[in-house]
Structure formats: structure tokens, C-alpha cells
Design an enzyme around this catalytic site. Structure first.
Site, PDB file in Angstrom:
ATOM      1  CD  GLU A 117      -8.432   1.239  -2.754  1.00  0.00           C
ATOM      2  OE1 GLU A 117      -8.320  -0.014  -2.732  1.00  0.00           O
ATOM      3  OE2 GLU A 117      -8.794   1.903  -1.768  1.00  0.00           O
ATOM      4  CG  HIS A 128      -3.501   4.542   6.272  1.00  0.00           C
ATOM      5  ND1 HIS A 128      -3.110   3.236   6.335  1.00  0.00           N
ATOM      6  CD2 HIS A 128      -4.854   4.521   6.189  1.00  0.00           C
ATOM      7  CE1 HIS A 128      -4.172   2.455   6.296  1.00  0.00           C
ATOM      8  NE2 HIS A 128      -5.239   3.205   6.202  1.00  0.00           N
TER       9      HIS A 128
END
Lengths: 411, 366
Positions: free
Chosen positions: B100, B169
Site C-alpha cells: 500500500e 480490518h
């Protein structure tokens, strides 16, 4: 030692050494094909950076310059030699030791000094400071303050340059890319193959971002060359104490499918001779590169560094191989005679011409300091809330509306 | 000695869009009532609305590309980009490795050069490993470069609890990220707005964080055939009432509408304001509503401490204190890491019952 003193002629190598180095009697190296004027300009560029940095240190000590300030003295050959090997419109991005990059790319000493003074005519209107030298007309996409963060930007610049060439050239009606430093209102001409130079210090080798960027560059075939300005220290930590495989950094690049090279960064001519064909290959093949460019900084990490981690003798050892002195010696040695570092003399610069150049540069930098002194400081009422949004809208801040201020003096 | 340097005067920028960004054409926005109808039979999923927004803009502008994990060959981890590889090819729909920080930064560099990247985070939770790039580089580039380079980029992905994904998450990033000047945050609650807001995000020359929700991707609604854009900074009044104002954004707007329907049975009528963007924030719409109702409940899926709800309530107090008949109330997620167990996660969210209780309390019918 600084360029303020005339260079001493280093000891001549024997003709046997020269033959071994392959410099005598073989085909000419890239730098040997260049006109004298180019090499004299390189010398001037290095001397300008050094003089500029001496004045920067003085201004810092007088508290005219604030914040962190990292001096480039000792590393001048790196930017001059690597920039010479690419085109002016190839994108460049670097870390925070960036004054040399700005000047060598063509930023005026005025804009660079005024930025450090925090003045409106600085390259970033006084909003960036020493670590954030941006110069769009000269395709310098910034000095960046977070160690290693610019490595991903370098991948992105290379991605975009390749996309421009590969995708937009074939797209009917594609616009000129507005961030590439070109005036966007001109009609589009087909983009050529570019190569991005992304500089980093050896300290950045240990950042995750660097490894992610190398992986992306290797994977996607991005034309970016990661030039590690390996001065041996990340702040006070020697490279051996900070990174694995310090003696063979190109293996790190090999792990990402990138064929890296090592270059002696203190000898501008051999640096160019090695880097130029390498950069050409990266451009032609649209592949990434990695250069372990061994250099040295004479000053501390920043202006506040007492340098307890290295000896005076070590610094001196490198100063004896000073890149400015070496190039000056080549230019001043009799034409065709063995000079220094295996190079043949050029006989194109007299001692008097050299001293004239020194005087000119001193005056140029003095005027830059004067310019920085006289440039106005940005006024909070006018410039604090500008350049935050390209498209300011109501409701973006709960305090005040954003607006546009004055146009950047470089644009 | 050469003469002293002359200091040139610098002209004020007079263009509405900063000159660092050229070749920007903002869409022409119309008022809410002039937008194509929300009623109709072209019923598609939220994810399809997002895909239509990206595809329409990509057809218009070859500078746009989409990069992210599994966006191409896999057709999108959540099938948002399904079929886009076939239409636009591998040079514009690009699978990235799980990296990322690297690909967020790549997008930023590409945006500086002049492309218009869309960077997909499979989940905004994973954007935390790209925090340096998305918070230090994207929103600050125009400022740090003194107006030389902008960063026209869209980061988008799933935000908030996805359904028993546990605490790492299930991040809601709007509170964290809206603290940073230089970026814009859009957070749609329905397919129609998702399409109109995403198209605006792509056209906008500033970095936009676009927050979707895994739990809404399958939501279906009519999305018109014709092209439309929803402006940033304009809230939508989803339901009209007079007793209390409910301010929300993103997925919880739907909880608010459920709560409003039940409250109506008790004789309590509420305004439900869907902010659609939290930065810019349409505080004028909030003030207008409170001037009518005198009461406000802010429903926010972030943790309460220093949340968007905190900001909304601060602005309410600053701008319409005298109109308040009750102290402002907020319904956030509970102030704990997101739990896994279904029972705990259900309770943790700013759900219908909590909203109903807060409104009852605000109108004095608790």
C-alpha cells in the site's frame, strides 16, 4: 578544503596504472568526447554549490535560516555528473539534502536562498524551507523530508512518464500532462522515452518504502534510477551499523530484478563515464536502475551535528580526493598529459581563469544572499491559507476559507 | 560589484482553479432538485454505480488509471472493477502487489506528473500502512511546493466494519483523516450518490479520499442512465421533519432512516441530513435544519473521541447555539476496538436503537 583555495595538483599516476585503467590507447570515454566548455561548466556548477553552501552555513549560524539544514559540501560531483547524463526534462526527485540538486538543475541561487530565508520569492514561497526545494520549470519534483518517502514518488514519476509515452501518445485528444513542467496550453507533441532520477541517502535503504518502490519498479518496468548518495552515514550511524550487505549494496537491487552498479562519486569524469551509458540503457529499455554512488559529506548530517561518530582524519582522507580539486586539475593539466585519476589533462583552464570563475561565483552567491535578505516575508493574512487546495470550496475548514495567493515566482 | 538585486512583484492568482493544475474541467453542477430523478427502474448495485462512475470518466479522460490489489485479473476483490480490465486493458487497470505505501506513493508521483490516478485500497484499514504517503505527501504537495504542484488523485475503498472482520480490518478513517488540511473526504450512503460523488471526486483537482462500505456494495437502487455529478459540500435532506435534526454520513445514514421511520410511529418527525462529504462540511445545511428543529443528534461510525461528530457539534455550538433547545447529542460506535463476535459487533455500531434513544432524549420523550 574548499574551492576558495586553488587546487593542488595530485600526484600523477604512472603510465602503467593508466594502461591498466584502460584510459590510454583505448576508445574514448563519454566524457572525453565532450567539449572543454561542458567540463568547465561542470566545474563551475560544483564550485557554485560549494560556495552557496558556505554562505548557507554562515546564514544559518546568524539565525537567518531556521529549521533543519543539511549541507551538500563534498557530494557536489554526484548531482553534476548524474544530471549531465540525462535530459533537462527528465523528472528528478530527491531527499532533504537538496540544495545541490536545486542549483545543479538550474534553480537560481536567489530562489534557493530566499526559500531558506522563508521569503516570498523562495522556490516554495517560504512554505517549504531547506528540505523542500521544488522547481517545476526545471523538473525537480521536490526535496522530501521523510527518509525514503520520495522513492515511491520516483516510481510514480517514472510510471507517468512511461504512461505518457506508451498510452497517451496513442490516445486521440490526450492532453499535455500539466505536472510535467511543460506549459499545458501548447498542443501535444508525442512524448519520448524518459528516465527519472530518484536520489536517496544510504539511510533510506532501510525504509520499507524503498523496498516497496524497488519491487514496483522492477515489477512494472519503471524507468527510474535510484541513485543512492552513499556518504557512509545516516545521521550518526555508519552504514555498517544500519544496513545489511553494506559492502555490496547492488545485491539489494538484484533481489528486485534490477541490475545495479557501484560508482566512485568523488571523481566526476569517471562517474559520468559510468553513469551515462547506464542511464541511456535504462531509458532505452524502460527499466529501473540502482546506483551505489559512493560519496562523502564534509559537514555534519545537519547544522547541529557535533560529528562525534567519525574522526577528523577520516574527513581529511576524503578531502584529499576532493571532486572539485580533481576536475580542476584535469582541466588545468597540459592537454593530453596524464592528470589525475587516470584522466588526461585538458589544458583548457588557466589559473587566472579559474580565479576569475571563483570571483564570479562569490559575487553571484553574495547577490543571492542579498536578494534573500530583501525579498519580503510572506504575510500571514495573505499567504497562510493559500496553496492548500487547488479547488477551494466553502466548508473545507471550520476556521477560515481557503484562497489563492500570489503566483510562485518560478512559474 | 554588481548592483543590488531587484525584487519583482508577484501577481495574485485570479483563476478559480489553482494554476498548478491545468487541463481541469470541473463539471457544471446543478441544484439537488434539478438532478435526474432518484426514482426509476434502472436498479443496480452500489458496486456497479462505482464502476460506472470510474468507467465513464476513464472513457472521457485517458489520463485516468486504476491501480490496486486485485483490481484487474481478479476483477476486484469486491467486484467493483469487474470487467474494467477487458474494456481498458492492462495499462490502465493495474494489479498491484500488496504494497500500500508503495503504490499509494506511486499514484501520488504520477498525479504530480499530470496523470489522474484512482488508487483502490481493498480496505481503508490497509491505508494505515500508507499513512505517510497519503497524509504527508498527497495533501501537502501544493503547499510545500509553494503552489507548483498539485496532487489530483482519488483514493477509494471500503471503510468501516465489514462484518465480523475484527478490529484491524474494521477501521473508520474519516475522523483520523479529516483532521488533515489539503484533502477532501467523500462518503456516500447510497448507489445514486456513490456514482455522482465519485465522478466529482475524479474531476476534482485535489486529493480525494472516497470512503465506501463493504456492507453497502450489494445495496440496490435506481441509478439514472444520464450523466450527473453531485457537488462536494452539499448535504442532502433524506427525510424531512420538524422535531429533531439527525446529521450523519456514509452507511449510518441508512440506520438513521430506519430509526426515523420508527420514530414517526411515535409521533416524532425528524430531518435526516446526509452530509455526503465531511470535508468540505455543509454546516450551513445543519444550521438551517437546527433553526427549524432546535435539536440535533449526530450519528457517526467513528469512535467518539475527537470524531467527526465532535467537529459537527463544535460547529453547531459555534454557529447556532441560541437555536438549541437541548444539548447536542452524538451516537458513535462504542469506544472499544471493533469486536469479532456478532453480538458484540452489532451492539458496537451506531445502530437504530441507539439513534432512537438519542432522539427521544433530545426531544424530551425518553
Amino acid at each position: 578544503m574548499s574551492a576558495a583555495t586553488a587546487p593542488t595538483m595530485p600526484k600523477m599516476p604512472s603510465s602503467e596504472t593508466l594502461k591498466q585503467a584502460g584510459r590510454v590507447g583505448s576508445s574514448p570515454t563519454p566524457s572525453q568526447l565532450l567539449p572543454d566548455a561542458t567540463l568547465i561548466r561542470w566545474l563551475r556548477d560544483m564550485m557554485l554549490i560549494r560556495e552557496f553552501e558556505l554562505r548557507t552555513m554562515a546564514a544559518y549560524q546568524q539565525a537567518k535560516i531556521g529549521g533543519f539544514c543539511h549541507i551538500y559540501i563534498g557530494q557536489e560531483a554526484t548531482v553534476v555528473g548524474t544530471f549531465a547524463a540525462v535530459n533537462h526534462d527528465d523528472p528528478v526527485v530527491t531527499a532533504y539534502r537538496d540544495h545541490g540538486h536545486a542549483l545543479a538543475r538550474g534553480m537560481t541561487p536567489e530562489a534557493c536562498m530566499a526559500e531558506m530565508y522563508g521569503k516570498l520569492h523562495g522556490c516554495a514561497k517560504g512554505k517549504g524551507g531547506s528540505m523542500h526545494m521544488f522547481d517545476r520549470p526545471n523538473h525537480l519534483y521536490g526535496g522530501h523530508g521523510i527518509v525514503g518517502a520520495q522513492t515511491a514518488l520516483g516510481a510514480g514519476l517514472a510510471f507517468a512518464a512511461r504512461y505518457d509515452w506508451e498510452v497517451l501518445n496513442k490516445a486521440p485528444g490526450a492532453p499535455v500532462l500539466d505536472g510535467s513542467g511543460h506549459p499545458a496550453d501548447r498542443p501535444r507533441t508525442p512524448a519520448g522515452k524518459k528516465v527519472c532520477l530518484c536520489y536517496l541517502g544510504d539511510g533510506a535503504l532501510n525504509q520499507g518504502c524503498f523496498h516497496e518502490s524497488l519491487n514496483l519498479a522492477g515489477l512494472f518496468g519503471l524507468p527510474v534510477i535510484y541513485v543512492v548518495e552513499n556518504n557512509g552515514y545516516s545521521m550518526g550511524t555508519s552504514i555498517e551499523r544500519g544496513t545489511t550487505m553494506a559492502h555490496n549494496l547492488v545485491l539489494k537491487a538484484a533481489g528486485y530484478g534490477i541490475e545495479g552498479i557501484e560508482i566512485d562519486g568523488l571523481d566526476l569524469l569517471s562517474l559520468y563515464d559510468k553513469f551515462k551509458p547506464y542511464a541511456d540503457r535504462c531509458r532505452e529499455n524502460q527499466r529501473p536502475g540502482f546506483v551505489d554512488l559512493k560519496t562523502y559529506r564534509y559537514q555534519g548530517h545537519s547544522m547541529s551535528d557535533p560529528q562525534k561518530y567519525r574522526t577528523k582524519e577520516e574527513v581529511q582522507k576524503y578531502q584529499e580526493r576532493d571532486s572539485i580539486d580533481r576536475l580542476a586539475a584535469v582541466l588545468m593539466s597540459p592537454k593530453g598529459e596524464p592528470a589525475v585519476g587516470g584522466h588526461l589533462g585538458r589544458g583548457c583552464l588557466s589559473e587566472e581563469q579559474f580565479k576569475d570563475m571563483q570571483r564570479e561565483i562569490k559575487e553571484e552567491v553574495r547577490l543571492a544572499v542579498e536578494f534573500a535578505e530583501q525579498s519580503p516575508s510572506p504575510e500571514a493574512a495573505e499567504e497562510l491559507y493559500t496553496d492548500v487546495y487547488a479547488n477551494p470550496q466553502p466548508g473545507l475548514s471550520s476556521i477560515r476559507d481557503y484562497h489563492h495567493g500570489v503566483r510562485n515566482s518560478l512559474l | 560589484m554588481t548592483t543590488a538585486p531587484s525584487i519583482p512583484t508577484l501577481p495574485i492568482i485570479d483563476s478559480p482553479i489553482h494554476p498548478a493544475l491545468t487541463n481541469v474541467s470541473l463539471p457544471s453542477f446543478v441544484d439537488e432538485h434539478e438532478l435526474p430523478s432518484r426514482e426509476g427502474s434502472r436498479v443496480i448495485q452500489f458496486r456497479e454505480a462505482l464502476r460506472e462512475a470510474m468507467s465513464e470518466e476513464m472513457r472521457r479522460d485517458p489520463r485516468i488509471f486504476l491501480m490496486g490489489e486485485e483490481v484487474a485479473q481478479y476483477n476486484g476483490a469486491y467486484k467493483v472493477s469487474q470487467g474494467m480490465l477487458d474494456e481498458f486493458g492492462p495499462q490502465r487497470i493495474i494489479d498491484s502487489p500488496i504494497s500500500e505505501n508503495g503504490f499509494a506513493g506511486l499514484g501520488i508521483g504520477a498525479a504530480m506528473y499530470g496523470l489522474r490516478p484512482i488508487i483502490e485500497f481493498m480496505s481503508w484499514s490497509f491505508s494505515l500502512v500508507a499513512a505517510d504517503q497519503i497524509l504527508n505527501n498527497a495533501p501537502k504537495m501544493l503547499y510545500m511546493s509553494g503552489g507548483q504542484w498539485g496532487c489530483p488523485i482519488v483514493f477509494r475503498g471500503n471503510n468501516g466494519a465489514g462484518g465480523q472482520l475484527g478490529s484491524t480490518h474494521s477501521w473508520c478513517v474519516e475522523a483520523l483523516y479529516s483532521n488533515v488540511p489539503g484533502l477532501k473526504i467523500a462518503i456516500p450512503s447510497c448507489p445514486y450518490d456513490a456514482k455522482g460523488l465519485l465522478k466529482t471526486a475524479i474531476r476534482d483537482p485535489d486529493p480525494v479520499f472516497f470512503l465506501e462500505s463493504e456492507r453497502m456494495l450489494g445495496d440496490k437502487a435506481h441509478v439514472p442512465e444520464e450523466e450527473y455529478y453531485i457537488p462536494f459540500g452539499r448535504a442532502a435532506l433524506r427525510r424531512e421533519g420538524s422535531d429533531c435534526t439527525i446529521v450523519s454520513f456514509g452507511r449510518p445514514v441508512n440506520f438513521c432512516l430506519e430509526a426515523a421511520a420508527e420514530l414517526a410511529n411515535e409521533g416524532i418527525s425528524v430531518d435526516v441530513l446526509d452530509m455526503r462529504t465531511v470535508r468540505p462540511l455543509d454546516s450551513a445545511a445543519i444550521v438551517r435544519s437546527i433553526q427549524k428543529t432546535g435539536r440535533v443528534v449526530v450519528v457517526d461510525q467513528c469512535w467518539p473521541f475527537a470524531s467527526v461528530a465532535s467537529e459537527v457539534i463544535t460547529q453547531v455550538v459555534e454557529k447556532c447555539f441560541d437555536y438549541l433547545d437541548h444539548q447536542p447529542l452524538r451516537v458513535n460506535t462504542d469506544d472499544v476496538p471493533t469486536p469479532y463476535a456478532k453480538t458484540l459487533e452489532q451492539e458496537y455500531l451506531p445502530h437504530k436503537r441507539k439513534i432512537i434513544e438519542a432522539v427521544r432524549s433530545a426531544v424530551g420523550k425518553a
